[in-house]
Design a protein around this motif. Structure first.
Motif, PDB file in Angstrom:
ATOM      1  N   GLU A  46       0.858  -1.186   0.000  1.00  0.00           N
ATOM      2  CA  GLU A  46       0.000   0.000   0.000  1.00  0.00           C
ATOM      3  C   GLU A  46       0.895   1.237   0.000  1.00  0.00           C
ATOM      4  O   GLU A  46       1.716   1.416   0.886  1.00  0.00           O
ATOM      5  N   VAL A  47       0.725   2.053  -1.010  1.00  0.00           N
ATOM      6  CA  VAL A  47       1.528   3.264  -1.162  1.00  0.00           C
ATOM      7  C   VAL A  47       0.674   4.474  -0.794  1.00  0.00           C
ATOM      8  O   VAL A  47      -0.448   4.620  -1.274  1.00  0.00           O
ATOM      9  N   ASP A  48       1.220   5.327   0.059  1.00  0.00           N
ATOM     10  CA  ASP A  48       0.533   6.551   0.454  1.00  0.00           C
ATOM     11  C   ASP A  48       0.953   7.659  -0.512  1.00  0.00           C
ATOM     12  O   ASP A  48       2.030   8.243  -0.384  1.00  0.00           O
ATOM     13  N   LEU A  49       0.096   7.964  -1.478  1.00  0.00           N
ATOM     14  CA  LEU A  49       0.426   8.962  -2.488  1.00  0.00           C
ATOM     15  C   LEU A  49       0.526  10.372  -1.904  1.00  0.00           C
ATOM     16  O   LEU A  49       1.211  11.234  -2.455  1.00  0.00           O
ATOM     17  N   ALA A  50      -0.160  10.613  -0.802  1.00  0.00           N
ATOM     18  CA  ALA A  50      -0.135  11.943  -0.197  1.00  0.00           C
ATOM     19  C   ALA A  50       1.222  12.278   0.416  1.00  0.00           C
ATOM     20  O   ALA A  50       1.524  13.447   0.662  1.00  0.00           O
ATOM     21  N   ARG A  51       2.057  11.263   0.677  1.00  0.00           N
ATOM     22  CA  ARG A  51       3.375  11.537   1.247  1.00  0.00           C
ATOM     23  C   ARG A  51       4.233  12.389   0.318  1.00  0.00           C
ATOM     24  O   ARG A  51       5.139  13.091   0.764  1.00  0.00           O
ATOM     25  N   SER A  52       3.972  12.317  -0.982  1.00  0.00           N
ATOM     26  CA  SER A  52       4.742  13.144  -1.912  1.00  0.00           C
ATOM     27  C   SER A  52       4.576  14.623  -1.579  1.00  0.00           C
ATOM     28  O   SER A  52       5.536  15.398  -1.628  1.00  0.00           O
ATOM     29  N   GLU A  53       3.362  15.008  -1.241  1.00  0.00           N
ATOM     30  CA  GLU A  53       3.117  16.399  -0.854  1.00  0.00           C
ATOM     31  C   GLU A  53       3.903  16.749   0.399  1.00  0.00           C
ATOM     32  O   GLU A  53       4.566  17.798   0.479  1.00  0.00           O
ATOM     33  N   ASP A  54       3.863  15.880   1.390  1.00  0.00           N
ATOM     34  CA  ASP A  54       4.590  16.134   2.635  1.00  0.00           C
ATOM     35  C   ASP A  54       6.095  16.248   2.383  1.00  0.00           C
ATOM     36  O   ASP A  54       6.765  17.144   2.913  1.00  0.00           O
ATOM     37  N   VAL A  55       6.642  15.312   1.586  1.00  0.00           N
ATOM     38  CA  VAL A  55       8.076  15.300   1.313  1.00  0.00           C
ATOM     39  C   VAL A  55       8.492  16.546   0.545  1.00  0.00           C
ATOM     40  O   VAL A  55       9.517  17.177   0.847  1.00  0.00           O
ATOM     41  N   ARG A  56       7.705  16.930  -0.434  1.00  0.00           N
ATOM     42  CA  ARG A  56       8.072  18.097  -1.240  1.00  0.00           C
ATOM     43  C   ARG A  56       7.992  19.401  -0.442  1.00  0.00           C
ATOM     44  O   ARG A  56       8.635  20.392  -0.811  1.00  0.00           O
ATOM     45  N   ARG A  57       7.236  19.406   0.634  1.00  0.00           N
ATOM     46  CA  ARG A  57       7.187  20.614   1.468  1.00  0.00           C
ATOM     47  C   ARG A  57       8.484  20.827   2.237  1.00  0.00           C
ATOM     48  O   ARG A  57       8.864  21.968   2.512  1.00  0.00           O
ATOM     49  N   ILE A  58       9.162  19.742   2.596  1.00  0.00           N
ATOM     50  CA  ILE A  58      10.417  19.889   3.349  1.00  0.00           C
ATOM     51  C   ILE A  58      11.653  19.737   2.467  1.00  0.00           C
ATOM     52  O   ILE A  58      12.740  20.153   2.851  1.00  0.00           O
ATOM     53  N   TRP A  59      11.490  19.130   1.284  1.00  0.00           N
ATOM     54  CA  TRP A  59      12.585  19.006   0.317  1.00  0.00           C
ATOM     55  C   TRP A  59      12.085  19.568  -1.023  1.00  0.00           C
ATOM     56  O   TRP A  59      11.801  18.823  -1.951  1.00  0.00           O
ATOM     57  N   PRO A  60      12.005  20.887  -1.164  1.00  0.00           N
ATOM     58  CA  PRO A  60      11.358  21.502  -2.339  1.00  0.00           C
ATOM     59  C   PRO A  60      12.306  21.627  -3.537  1.00  0.00           C
ATOM     60  O   PRO A  60      12.614  22.732  -4.010  1.00  0.00           O
TER      61      PRO A  60
END
Length: 306
Positions: free
Chosen positions: A272-286
């Motif tokens: 199960e992949v959490d697609l929303a994590r991309s948003e979280d990751v890109r907020r701290i590693w933009p």
């Protein structure tokens, strides 16, 4: 505040394949059905899963393996996608016209059938991998047809950035897919060792293959899905010892973290992949924010001669 959780059950089929299309496709279908029974919503097959890896030698008779985009392999996968209510990423040897053949990924959606294709862009030509003899590179975008090349495919489960095998070594393709909104990067693959290589060299090759693709996830903040074939396939010309396909299929998250990793035998991966994590990751590693697009013009040059 973290983005809302949006999960997707992703399955990968890692299988052996044979010159007999019926046998190869039966193995693919059985694996897809097992993954669907376990709740998979998206399933990806390996490169050229419907036959053996025929590019070890140059033989004009092997063009007979090619099919039209809407040929029997695509139709069989489309029927499965509809019956099992999922999205399938498959692979065909495409006959586009007399003398024009492609290595093509096909994407089948549960309700819409064939929703997109990706024609392999980078074509290798190395001992045992004589793909330039068989495959024409995919078309680049043009003023007449802008939606070509590294263009994601919209499906009912998300926007998929599909590429094929040798494309996986090029960061430019991964970046272009991400810039066009791909939520996942997917790479159907056929890669293995020369059995004559020593164990240290084999380890270096496989580690590099895994590392480069995980790095695409890190650099773009998206999950990466990789399917590779397994088993030894003999060289029909007997010039070499054939290829031992190393498997190692995997699914990783947007920081390159391994979520599932296959071995050297036929198997299925499901996670199960959490697609929303991309948003979280890109907020701290933009990384996309901080790109110096004004300074990258030379990337379109073959080499910067001084």
């Amino acid at each position: 505040m973290p983005a809302s959780r949006r999960t997707l059950k992703v399955g990968v089929v890692q299988q052996q394949a044979w010159p007999d299309k019926a046998k190869s496709l039966a193995a693919s279908e059985a694996a897809i059905r097992r993954l669907a029974a376990d709740g998979a919503e998206l399933v990806m097959l390996q490169e050229l899963h419907a036959s053996h890896y025929f590019c070890q030698t140059e033989d004009t008779d092997l063009f007979d393996l090619a099919e039209a985009i809407d040929g029997p392999t695509t139709q069989r996968l489309a029927d499965l996608a509809a019956e099992l209510e999922l999205v399938i990423v498959g692979s065909i040897f495409e006959r586009r016209a007399a003398g024009v053949y492609h290595n093509t990924a096909v994407v089948l959606d549960k309700a819409s059938g064939l929703v997109g294709t990706f024609r392999k862009m980078h074509i290798p030509d190395d001992p045992g991998f004589y793909e330039k003899f068989y495959f024409t590179p995919g078309d680049a975008p043009s003023l007449q047809v802008p939606r070509r090349g590294f263009e994601p495919i919209d499906t009912s489960v998300g926007r998929l950035g599909v590429q094929v095998c040798w494309d996986q070594w090029y960061p430019e393709g991964a970046r272009l897919m991400a810039l066009a909104g791909a939520e996942l990067l997917l790479y159907p693959t056929a890669i293995g060792w020369d059995p004559r290589d020593d164990e240290a060299e084999k380890a270096r090759q496989k580690d590099a293959w895994t590392l480069i693709q995980r790095s695409h996830g890190v650099a773009n903040g998206v999950p990466v899905i990789v399917a590779n074939r397994v088993g030894h396939e003999a060289d029909p010309s007997a010039v070499s010892d054939g290829i031992q396909f190393w498997g190692g299929s995997f699914i990783c998250g947007p920081q390159g973290e391994l979520l599932a990793h296959g071995g050297v035998a036929a198997e299925e991966l499901l996670v199960e992949v959490d697609l929303a994590r991309s948003e979280d990751v890109r907020r701290i590693w933009p990384y996309l924010r901080d790109r110096r697009i004004d300074a990258y013009g030379d990337l379109t040059e073959r080499y910067r001669d001084r």
